[in-house]
Design a protein around this motif. Structure first.
Motif, PDB file in Angstrom:
ATOM      1  N   ILE A  88     -14.080  13.486   3.603  1.00 54.10           N
ATOM      2  CA  ILE A  88     -15.422  12.727   4.527  1.00 54.10           C
ATOM      3  C   ILE A  88     -17.166  12.811   4.872  1.00 54.10           C
ATOM      4  CG2 ILE A  88     -16.145  13.374   7.393  1.00 54.10           C
ATOM      5  CD1 ILE A  88     -13.135  14.352   8.212  1.00 54.10           C
ATOM      6  N   LEU A  89     -17.442  11.905   4.652  1.00 55.69           N
ATOM      7  CA  LEU A  89     -19.203  11.526   3.977  1.00 55.69           C
ATOM      8  C   LEU A  89     -20.066  12.145   5.266  1.00 55.69           C
ATOM      9  CD1 LEU A  89     -19.355   9.222   2.102  1.00 55.69           C
ATOM     10  CD2 LEU A  89     -18.310  11.760   1.508  1.00 55.69           C
ATOM     11  N   ASP A  90     -21.063  11.435   5.163  1.00 56.94           N
ATOM     12  CA  ASP A  90     -22.114  12.082   6.821  1.00 56.94           C
ATOM     13  C   ASP A  90     -22.794  11.107   7.046  1.00 56.94           C
ATOM     14  OD1 ASP A  90     -23.711  12.158   4.415  1.00 56.94           O
ATOM     15  OD2 ASP A  90     -24.766  13.848   5.180  1.00 56.94           O
ATOM     16  N   PHE A  91     -22.662   9.727   7.052  1.00 59.86           N
ATOM     17  CA  PHE A  91     -22.297   8.420   6.685  1.00 59.86           C
ATOM     18  C   PHE A  91     -23.286   8.722   8.902  1.00 59.86           C
ATOM     19  CE2 PHE A  91     -21.716   7.338   3.487  1.00 59.86           C
ATOM     20  CZ  PHE A  91     -23.279   6.126   2.808  1.00 59.86           C
ATOM     21  N   PRO A  92     -23.555   8.228  10.015  1.00 61.50           N
ATOM     22  CA  PRO A  92     -24.276   7.995  10.951  1.00 61.50           C
ATOM     23  C   PRO A  92     -23.177   7.222  11.518  1.00 61.50           C
ATOM     24  CG  PRO A  92     -26.005   6.764   9.751  1.00 61.50           C
ATOM     25  CD  PRO A  92     -25.120   6.849   8.945  1.00 61.50           C
ATOM     26  N   ASP A  93     -21.770   7.679  12.572  1.00 64.54           N
ATOM     27  CA  ASP A  93     -21.154   7.031  12.928  1.00 64.54           C
ATOM     28  C   ASP A  93     -21.841   6.253  14.079  1.00 64.54           C
ATOM     29  OD1 ASP A  93     -19.160   6.020  14.842  1.00 64.54           O
ATOM     30  OD2 ASP A  93     -18.251   7.871  15.354  1.00 64.54           O
ATOM     31  N   THR A  94     -21.369   4.592  13.589  1.00 59.29           N
ATOM     32  CA  THR A  94     -21.965   3.748  14.849  1.00 59.29           C
ATOM     33  C   THR A  94     -23.122   3.098  14.146  1.00 59.29           C
ATOM     34  OG1 THR A  94     -23.585   4.822  16.712  1.00 59.29           O
ATOM     35  CG2 THR A  94     -21.237   5.143  16.848  1.00 59.29           C
ATOM     36  N   ARG A  95     -23.814   3.939  13.121  1.00 60.98           N
ATOM     37  CA  ARG A  95     -24.921   3.134  12.330  1.00 60.98           C
ATOM     38  C   ARG A  95     -24.524   3.232  10.961  1.00 60.98           C
ATOM     39  NH1 ARG A  95     -29.459   7.798  14.503  1.00 60.98           N
ATOM     40  NH2 ARG A  95     -27.543   9.098  14.593  1.00 60.98           N
ATOM     41  N   ILE A  96     -23.884   2.735  10.391  1.00 59.89           N
ATOM     42  CA  ILE A  96     -23.259   2.704   9.473  1.00 59.89           C
ATOM     43  C   ILE A  96     -24.208   1.420   9.192  1.00 59.89           C
ATOM     44  CG2 ILE A  96     -21.703   2.203   6.936  1.00 59.89           C
ATOM     45  CD1 ILE A  96     -19.753   4.404   8.759  1.00 59.89           C
ATOM     46  N   ALA A  97     -24.893   1.346   8.286  1.00 58.51           N
ATOM     47  CA  ALA A  97     -25.358  -0.427   7.455  1.00 58.51           C
ATOM     48  C   ALA A  97     -25.112  -0.150   5.839  1.00 58.51           C
ATOM     49  CB  ALA A  97     -26.539   0.092   7.516  1.00 58.51           C
ATOM     50  N   CYS A  98     -25.666  -1.498   5.338  1.00 55.56           N
ATOM     51  CA  CYS A  98     -24.893  -1.486   4.064  1.00 55.56           C
ATOM     52  C   CYS A  98     -26.787  -1.747   3.509  1.00 55.56           C
ATOM     53  CB  CYS A  98     -24.002  -3.268   4.044  1.00 55.56           C
ATOM     54  SG  CYS A  98     -24.282  -3.626   2.883  1.00 55.56           S
ATOM     55  N   ASP A  99     -27.412  -0.675   3.491  1.00 53.53           N
ATOM     56  CA  ASP A  99     -28.440  -0.892   2.848  1.00 53.53           C
ATOM     57  C   ASP A  99     -28.677  -0.093   1.384  1.00 53.53           C
ATOM     58  OD1 ASP A  99     -28.618   1.991   3.390  1.00 53.53           O
ATOM     59  OD2 ASP A  99     -29.303   2.406   5.198  1.00 53.53           O
TER      60      ASP A  99
END
Length: 206
Positions: free
Chosen positions: A69-80
């Motif tokens: 499990i990584l720490d990308f923000p839930d509901t704010r994952i972005a292809c940046d």
């Protein structure tokens, strides 16, 4: 550590609910499989990051794979740019031959789980990271890695899948793994329990 197959999802339980039977089949065939959840699902209606992490590990044991499990923000994952670089590096580390990710576009309504913005962003993010991972000119402390096949799950209902996997023999294993997410079993779709929704969906696809 390298893996034969890496299955990406936006949240813990995405991979299991989306293609748990296929994961079990791959593991039973001797393939090293890793589920990578970009976020901890911390903004979900049910459960906490801690409970969902425990559930993810329990489900992985049932399926015969590993889970991260990584720490990308839930509901704010972005292809940046930063996110693409991060997944590119992870792909070079794990060196999978096959990668699965959620389908990256949908015309379905907001109540359709597959059209969750995190799912779509994860699909597009993985799609681009797979491309970058194979470019030798892309700076990194790890050598370039060429993923042989990229497949998608969570295909919207307005599209017909181009690949079907017979999971008859591993279906109950998948249901057992999904049920390990005890906090998420509280979800229902217009009064129908999530587990029944998943059973009906698989029956519809045959």
């Amino acid at each position: 550590m390298s893996f034969d197959v890496v299955v990406f999802g936006a949240h813990p339980d995405d991979a299991e609910m989306g293609m748990g039977g296929t994961i079990a089949r791959l593991a039973q065939a001797g393939k090293r499989v890793c589920i990578v959840s970009l976020s901890a699902g911390e903004r979900g209606t049910f459960g906490t990051p801690e409970t969902r992490a425990r559930e993810a590990q329990a489900a992985a044991v049932i399926l015969g794979c590993e889970a991260r499990i990584l720490d990308f923000p839930d509901t704010r994952i972005a292809c940046d740019v930063a996110s693409r670089e991060r997944l590119m590096h992870l792909l070079r580390e794990l060196q999978p031959g096959i990668v699965f990710a959620p389908w990256y576009a949908s015309t379905m309504g907001h109540r359709d789980g597959a059209s969750h913005l995190d799912h779509l962003a994860t699909g597009e993010l993985v799609r681009q990271a797979v491309k970058l991972a194979r470019l030798r000119g892309k700076a990194s402390d790890l050598p370039a890695h060429d993923v042989h096949r990229l497949y998608y799950y969570m295909v919207p209902r307005d599209r017909l899948p181009t690949l079907y996997v017979d999971v008859s023999e591993t279906f109950e294993t998948a249901i057992h793994a999904i049920s390990a997410y005890e906090t998420q079993m509280k979800i229902d779709k217009q009064g129908t329990a999530i587990l029944e929704v998943l059973r009906v969906g698989r029956a519809w696809y045959g």
